[in-house]
Structures are given as C-alpha cells and as structure tokens.
Design a protein around this motif. Structure first.
Motif, mmCIF file in Angstrom:
data_model
loop_
_atom_site.group_PDB
_atom_site.id
_atom_site.type_symbol
_atom_site.label_atom_id
_atom_site.label_comp_id
_atom_site.label_asym_id
_atom_site.label_seq_id
_atom_site.Cartn_x
_atom_site.Cartn_y
_atom_site.Cartn_z
ATOM 1 N N SER A 64 0.844 -1.189 0.000
ATOM 2 C CA SER A 64 0.000 0.000 0.000
ATOM 3 C C SER A 64 0.881 1.240 0.000
ATOM 4 N N LYS A 65 0.478 2.205 -0.815
ATOM 5 C CA LYS A 65 1.269 3.433 -0.911
ATOM 6 C C LYS A 65 1.180 4.234 0.390
ATOM 7 N N VAL A 66 2.362 4.674 0.854
ATOM 8 C CA VAL A 66 2.417 5.495 2.065
ATOM 9 C C VAL A 66 2.253 6.956 1.666
ATOM 10 N N LEU A 67 1.327 7.641 2.300
ATOM 11 C CA LEU A 67 1.120 9.065 2.010
ATOM 12 C C LEU A 67 2.018 9.916 2.911
ATOM 13 N N LYS A 68 2.129 9.530 4.163
ATOM 14 C CA LYS A 68 2.981 10.240 5.097
ATOM 15 C C LYS A 68 3.053 9.470 6.406
ATOM 16 N N LEU A 69 4.054 9.833 7.213
ATOM 17 C CA LEU A 69 4.109 9.397 8.606
ATOM 18 C C LEU A 69 3.888 10.648 9.453
ATOM 19 N N ILE A 70 3.253 10.451 10.591
ATOM 20 C CA ILE A 70 3.111 11.558 11.538
ATOM 21 C C ILE A 70 3.741 11.125 12.848
ATOM 22 N N TYR A 71 4.815 11.824 13.229
ATOM 23 C CA TYR A 71 5.510 11.520 14.470
ATOM 24 C C TYR A 71 5.039 12.477 15.570
ATOM 25 N N VAL A 106 4.926 15.843 10.552
ATOM 26 C CA VAL A 106 4.658 15.127 9.313
ATOM 27 C C VAL A 106 5.957 14.858 8.550
ATOM 28 N N ALA A 107 6.097 13.621 8.049
ATOM 29 C CA ALA A 107 7.268 13.250 7.254
ATOM 30 C C ALA A 107 6.766 12.540 5.998
ATOM 31 N N LEU A 108 7.197 13.038 4.843
ATOM 32 C CA LEU A 108 6.745 12.474 3.569
ATOM 33 C C LEU A 108 7.696 11.384 3.097
ATOM 34 N N PRO A 141 13.158 6.271 23.745
ATOM 35 C CA PRO A 141 12.507 7.568 23.894
ATOM 36 C C PRO A 141 11.006 7.494 23.571
ATOM 37 N N PRO A 142 10.194 8.334 24.237
ATOM 38 C CA PRO A 142 8.742 8.339 23.980
ATOM 39 C C PRO A 142 8.411 9.047 22.667
ATOM 40 N N ILE A 143 8.600 8.321 21.574
ATOM 41 C CA ILE A 143 8.292 8.825 20.225
ATOM 42 C C ILE A 143 7.286 7.862 19.618
ATOM 43 N N PHE A 144 6.248 8.397 18.972
ATOM 44 C CA PHE A 144 5.154 7.572 18.479
ATOM 45 C C PHE A 144 4.867 7.910 17.028
ATOM 46 N N LYS A 145 4.451 6.875 16.286
ATOM 47 C CA LYS A 145 4.385 7.023 14.828
ATOM 48 C C LYS A 145 3.031 6.573 14.300
ATOM 49 N N LEU A 146 2.445 7.409 13.459
ATOM 50 C CA LEU A 146 1.201 7.052 12.765
ATOM 51 C C LEU A 146 1.511 6.969 11.280
ATOM 52 N N GLU A 147 1.162 5.849 10.693
ATOM 53 C CA GLU A 147 1.411 5.619 9.270
ATOM 54 C C GLU A 147 0.118 5.928 8.525
ATOM 55 N N VAL A 148 0.170 6.868 7.605
ATOM 56 C CA VAL A 148 -1.026 7.217 6.826
ATOM 57 C C VAL A 148 -0.833 6.661 5.426
ATOM 58 N N ARG A 149 -1.645 5.676 5.072
ATOM 59 C CA ARG A 149 -1.484 4.987 3.789
ATOM 60 C C ARG A 149 -2.770 5.074 2.985
ATOM 61 N N GLU A 150 -2.684 4.677 1.737
ATOM 62 C CA GLU A 150 -3.875 4.690 0.884
ATOM 63 C C GLU A 150 -4.965 3.776 1.440
ATOM 64 N N GLY A 160 7.354 -2.478 14.639
ATOM 65 C CA GLY A 160 6.720 -3.062 13.467
ATOM 66 C C GLY A 160 5.277 -3.502 13.609
ATOM 67 N N LYS A 161 4.804 -3.777 14.815
ATOM 68 C CA LYS A 161 3.406 -4.199 14.946
ATOM 69 C C LYS A 161 2.500 -3.019 14.616
ATOM 70 N N ARG A 162 1.418 -3.277 13.908
ATOM 71 C CA ARG A 162 0.514 -2.212 13.483
ATOM 72 C C ARG A 162 -0.880 -2.386 14.060
ATOM 73 N N VAL A 163 -1.456 -1.237 14.461
ATOM 74 C CA VAL A 163 -2.839 -1.228 14.949
ATOM 75 C C VAL A 163 -3.612 -0.276 14.041
ATOM 76 N N ALA A 164 -4.584 -0.814 13.312
ATOM 77 C CA ALA A 164 -5.347 0.027 12.385
ATOM 78 C C ALA A 164 -6.233 0.979 13.170
ATOM 79 N N ARG A 165 -6.320 2.212 12.698
ATOM 80 C CA ARG A 165 -7.224 3.162 13.313
ATOM 81 C C ARG A 165 -8.630 2.894 12.826
ATOM 82 N N PRO A 166 -9.611 3.109 13.658
ATOM 83 C CA PRO A 166 -10.997 2.951 13.191
ATOM 84 C C PRO A 166 -11.269 3.923 12.039
#
Lengths: 167, 84
Positions: A64-71, A106-108, A141-150, A160-166
């Motif tokens: 799946s194409k990644v649109l951005k990550l949000i840290y 945001v990181a592209l 360190p307390p850094i958290f990542k959201l993967e925004v994909r198509e 690496g474990k992923r939890v899908a957002r509702p």
C-alpha cells in the motif's frame, strides 16, 4: 576530550560532541550541516571517519502506498532521552562524538526520520555504536508514529506491529 | 491542576489527547484514572499496563497505580515507543 572541539555548531545543535534531540521537520540540509560539522570538528582530534545511519520514510508498505508518517514526541522527555543516549557514550575513549537527530511532525516518503552519526577512532568502534544507538532509539525515547497509507491509518507499536485506526 | 496526556493508539481508545483535572491535594494514580476515564477505557488501559504494553509516567518518570500524584504533576499514558 578536548574542550576546543565541537565548537561553532549549526544553529540547531548545541556546542557538544555527544548530543541528541528532536527536530520538527528534520531536513536533509540539517543532516548535511551536521555531517560537515562533526567531521571537521573531530578531525582535529584524530578522527578519520564517521559511521552514519539515516532512516527515511518508506513509500510502500504491505503493498500500500504510504502518504505520510506523523511523528508525535512526548517532549521534553523524548529529547532528554535522545541526549542521554548520546551522552552515554561520551566516556568511551575510542569515540569522538555521537549525534542523534529524530524528526517530529509530518514526514513524507523519502524524507529523513532518524539520523545517527558517530565519529570514532576506528571503523569498528563507530560502526558498532551506530548499530547499538539505532536499536536504543527505537525502544527508549517516547516517540510515536502514525502511518497514513492509501488503505488506512495505522499506529506503529514497538518495532513493526501495526494497529489500524478505526475508519 | 493535573494535566493528563495520552499518546499513540491510546488516543483512539480514550477519545482525547489531553485533559486537566483539578486536584487540590495528592491523589492516588488509580483514583485519578478512575476520575478521568470511562469504565471500559479504564479496564482496557489497566489491562494494557498489566501486560506491559502501556506505561504511565509522572513528570517523565514511570509510576505505579498505588503512587501519589500531586497538583501540577503531568501524567502521560504511553504505549510502546515507535521511534526511528
């Protein structure tokens, strides 16, 4: 370690050979400036090489194409922890400097997320430390990542474990 | 006033990113959580803490459910980090 090195850093760094911090929208320009500064400033102490790790945003994950990550970082504790990790190597006589920079916001795709540069006496010294530092940055360190994909948004847990957002 | 911040997927569980709660004197962490979380959310968060998937920090330091929280403390409920 001589107090005359690691002076005149780029404006986003402190005057220290061992340091780490969160930087909003970490850029390639900042990485190049850091590389140049760390090389020139530790060369005077006898360093002849840097070992570097640079993480950047993938463009495709799980087909799946990644649109951005949000840290999101829990500041100031994320920067404090990155700095603590870097300074934990300052008593190693075979190292001249450790710089850790992590992006926030945001990181592209293709843009830098994590940068670790180690200046050491030998290749082995610096390569071993880079590897160790990267593993620590992934866990401590307390850094958290959201993967925004198509195909949706996913919180990343740990390494690496992923939890899908509702939806 | 105690500020409580939530990070990562925990935001989707509790439905907010930060809340402040008026605390005049000290309060046990468990009691604080009970005051600001819905029952189901509290149970879920406590299970995740028990499983080692979530930590609760006070001013950047991990604390336990039986520890005291004081006015002007900042509490953070955090999942496993995902730096890099």
């Amino acid at each position: 370690m001589s107090s005359s090195i690691c002076i005149d850093p780029p404006p986003f760094l402190e005057r220290e050979c061992f340091q780490g911090r969160i930087i909003d929208g970490l850029s390639y320009e900042q990485l190049f400036l850091t590389l140049e500064w760390l090389s020139k400033t530790t060369a005077s102490e006898g360093s002849g090489g840097l070992s570097v790790f640079m993480g950047f945003v993938k463009g495709v994950i799980e087909n799946s194409k990644v649109l951005k990550l949000i840290y999101t970082s829990y500041e100031p504790y994320a920067s404090i922890m990155l700095d603590k990790i870097a300074k934990s190597y300052s008593l190693n006589p075979n190292l001249y400097g450790v710089i850790i920079l992590h992006t926030n916001g945001v990181a592209l795709p293709g843009s830098p997320t994590l940068f670790v540069a180690v200046s050491g006496k030998t290749r082995k010294d610096s390569l071993d430390v880079v590897k160790e530092v990267v593993e620590r940055v992934k866990k401590e360190p307390p850094i958290f990542k959201l993967e925004v994909r198509e195909d949706g948004e996913y919180w990343i847990l740990g390494d690496g474990k992923r939890v899908a957002r509702p939806k | 006033m105690v500020m409580v911040k939530v990070f990562g997927y925990l935001i989707d569980i509790v439905g907010w990113t930060n809340k402040s709660i008026d605390v005049k004197n000290s309060i046990k962490l468990y009691d604080l959580l009970e005051a600001i979380l819905r029952d189901n959310d509290l149970r879920r968060i406590l299970q995740l803490v028990n499983d080692g998937q979530v930590k609760i920090l006070s001013n950047g330091v991990e604390i336990k459910l039986n520890d005291w929280v004081f006015p002007s403390d900042e509490i953070a409920i955090i999942p496993l980090p995902s730096g890099g």
